[in-house]
Design a protein around this motif. Sequence first.
Motif, mmCIF file in Angstrom:
data_model
loop_
_atom_site.group_PDB
_atom_site.id
_atom_site.type_symbol
_atom_site.label_atom_id
_atom_site.label_comp_id
_atom_site.label_asym_id
_atom_site.label_seq_id
_atom_site.Cartn_x
_atom_site.Cartn_y
_atom_site.Cartn_z
ATOM 1 N N LEU A 5 7.738 12.070 -3.125
ATOM 2 C CA LEU A 5 7.032 11.185 -4.056
ATOM 3 C C LEU A 5 5.556 11.552 -4.145
ATOM 4 O O LEU A 5 4.976 11.583 -5.228
ATOM 5 C CB LEU A 5 7.186 9.728 -3.629
ATOM 6 C CG LEU A 5 8.563 9.108 -3.848
ATOM 7 C CD1 LEU A 5 8.650 7.742 -3.178
ATOM 8 C CD2 LEU A 5 8.865 8.993 -5.332
ATOM 9 N N LEU A 6 4.927 11.846 -3.012
ATOM 10 C CA LEU A 6 3.509 12.214 -3.014
ATOM 11 C C LEU A 6 3.298 13.532 -3.762
ATOM 12 O O LEU A 6 2.346 13.672 -4.537
ATOM 13 C CB LEU A 6 2.980 12.302 -1.584
ATOM 14 C CG LEU A 6 1.467 12.407 -1.454
ATOM 15 C CD1 LEU A 6 0.800 11.101 -1.879
ATOM 16 C CD2 LEU A 6 1.072 12.750 -0.034
ATOM 17 N N ALA A 7 4.186 14.489 -3.542
ATOM 18 C CA ALA A 7 4.077 15.789 -4.205
ATOM 19 C C ALA A 7 4.238 15.686 -5.716
ATOM 20 O O ALA A 7 3.785 16.569 -6.453
ATOM 21 C CB ALA A 7 5.104 16.757 -3.624
ATOM 22 N N ALA A 8 4.867 14.610 -6.199
ATOM 23 C CA ALA A 8 5.054 14.410 -7.642
ATOM 24 C C ALA A 8 3.822 13.803 -8.304
ATOM 25 O O ALA A 8 3.792 13.656 -9.525
ATOM 26 C CB ALA A 8 6.274 13.527 -7.896
ATOM 27 N N GLN A 9 2.804 13.451 -7.521
ATOM 28 C CA GLN A 9 1.573 12.865 -8.053
ATOM 29 C C GLN A 9 0.511 13.960 -8.187
ATOM 30 O O GLN A 9 -0.028 14.418 -7.176
ATOM 31 C CB GLN A 9 1.049 11.766 -7.129
ATOM 32 C CG GLN A 9 1.986 10.612 -6.923
ATOM 33 C CD GLN A 9 1.455 9.629 -5.888
ATOM 34 O OE1 GLN A 9 0.404 9.812 -5.289
ATOM 35 N NE2 GLN A 9 2.209 8.569 -5.675
ATOM 36 N N PRO A 10 0.192 14.400 -9.398
ATOM 37 C CA PRO A 10 -0.779 15.486 -9.556
ATOM 38 C C PRO A 10 -2.123 15.228 -8.856
ATOM 39 O O PRO A 10 -2.700 16.148 -8.270
ATOM 40 C CB PRO A 10 -0.946 15.597 -11.074
ATOM 41 C CG PRO A 10 0.360 15.102 -11.623
ATOM 42 C CD PRO A 10 0.763 13.989 -10.688
ATOM 43 N N PHE A 11 -2.631 13.994 -8.906
ATOM 44 C CA PHE A 11 -3.921 13.732 -8.262
ATOM 45 C C PHE A 11 -3.815 13.883 -6.747
ATOM 46 O O PHE A 11 -4.724 14.415 -6.111
ATOM 47 C CB PHE A 11 -4.454 12.341 -8.627
ATOM 48 C CG PHE A 11 -5.862 12.117 -8.124
ATOM 49 C CD1 PHE A 11 -6.944 12.688 -8.771
ATOM 50 C CD2 PHE A 11 -6.103 11.352 -6.992
ATOM 51 C CE1 PHE A 11 -8.236 12.507 -8.307
ATOM 52 C CE2 PHE A 11 -7.394 11.158 -6.524
ATOM 53 C CZ PHE A 11 -8.468 11.738 -7.184
ATOM 54 N N SER A 12 -2.712 13.445 -6.175
ATOM 55 C CA SER A 12 -2.515 13.595 -4.728
ATOM 56 C C SER A 12 -2.499 15.064 -4.330
ATOM 57 O O SER A 12 -3.061 15.447 -3.298
ATOM 58 C CB SER A 12 -1.212 12.913 -4.295
ATOM 59 O OG SER A 12 -1.312 11.516 -4.471
ATOM 60 N N VAL A 13 -1.867 15.889 -5.162
ATOM 61 C CA VAL A 13 -1.853 17.334 -4.914
ATOM 62 C C VAL A 13 -3.266 17.885 -5.027
ATOM 63 O O VAL A 13 -3.704 18.696 -4.193
ATOM 64 C CB VAL A 13 -0.880 18.042 -5.883
ATOM 65 C CG1 VAL A 13 -0.980 19.555 -5.749
ATOM 66 C CG2 VAL A 13 0.547 17.563 -5.648
ATOM 67 N N LEU A 14 -4.013 17.452 -6.032
ATOM 68 C CA LEU A 14 -5.380 17.926 -6.247
ATOM 69 C C LEU A 14 -6.269 17.677 -5.032
ATOM 70 O O LEU A 14 -7.027 18.553 -4.621
ATOM 71 C CB LEU A 14 -5.987 17.236 -7.483
ATOM 72 C CG LEU A 14 -7.434 17.580 -7.811
ATOM 73 C CD1 LEU A 14 -7.539 19.018 -8.311
ATOM 74 C CD2 LEU A 14 -7.990 16.613 -8.834
ATOM 75 N N VAL A 15 -6.174 16.485 -4.439
ATOM 76 C CA VAL A 15 -7.043 16.168 -3.293
ATOM 77 C C VAL A 15 -6.449 16.634 -1.971
ATOM 78 O O VAL A 15 -7.117 16.569 -0.940
ATOM 79 C CB VAL A 15 -7.408 14.664 -3.226
ATOM 80 C CG1 VAL A 15 -8.132 14.237 -4.491
ATOM 81 C CG2 VAL A 15 -6.201 13.794 -2.953
#
Length: 129
Positions: A5-15
């Motif tokens: 689920l976290l990996a599917a969030q672009p902003f989470s990947v960015l930070v």
Amino acid sequence: MAQKLLAAQPFSVLVGARVVAFGGGGATLEVDIRPDLQQQNGFLHGGLLSYAADNALTFAGGTALGPEVLTGGFTISYLRPARGMVLRAEAKVAYSSRRQATCTCELTTLDNAGTSTLCAIAQGTIIAR
């Protein structure tokens, strides 16, 4: 599932956020503190602390309500400037019903020696979607 689920969030990947604990009514996220995440005085930007609190609260709420959850609202209190090597957001469910969970979150920073410093606290309501 939490990592997916976290990996599917672009902003989470960015930070560069990562889930380091999930389950049992709680969730912990970490973000390495980098220069591009700091504000002009060299402290971690408050927006990133808010992001980490929001996501940790929602992940914690998901342990009680399942994966289809959203943040209904949250508040954050900044206690001191955040500086160090790692930001850690530790959230836990304080109360849950069938449709919503109230969660709390402590945001700390870790220095090179692993010493933890509390920099913010948050509370939020997580709702089943």
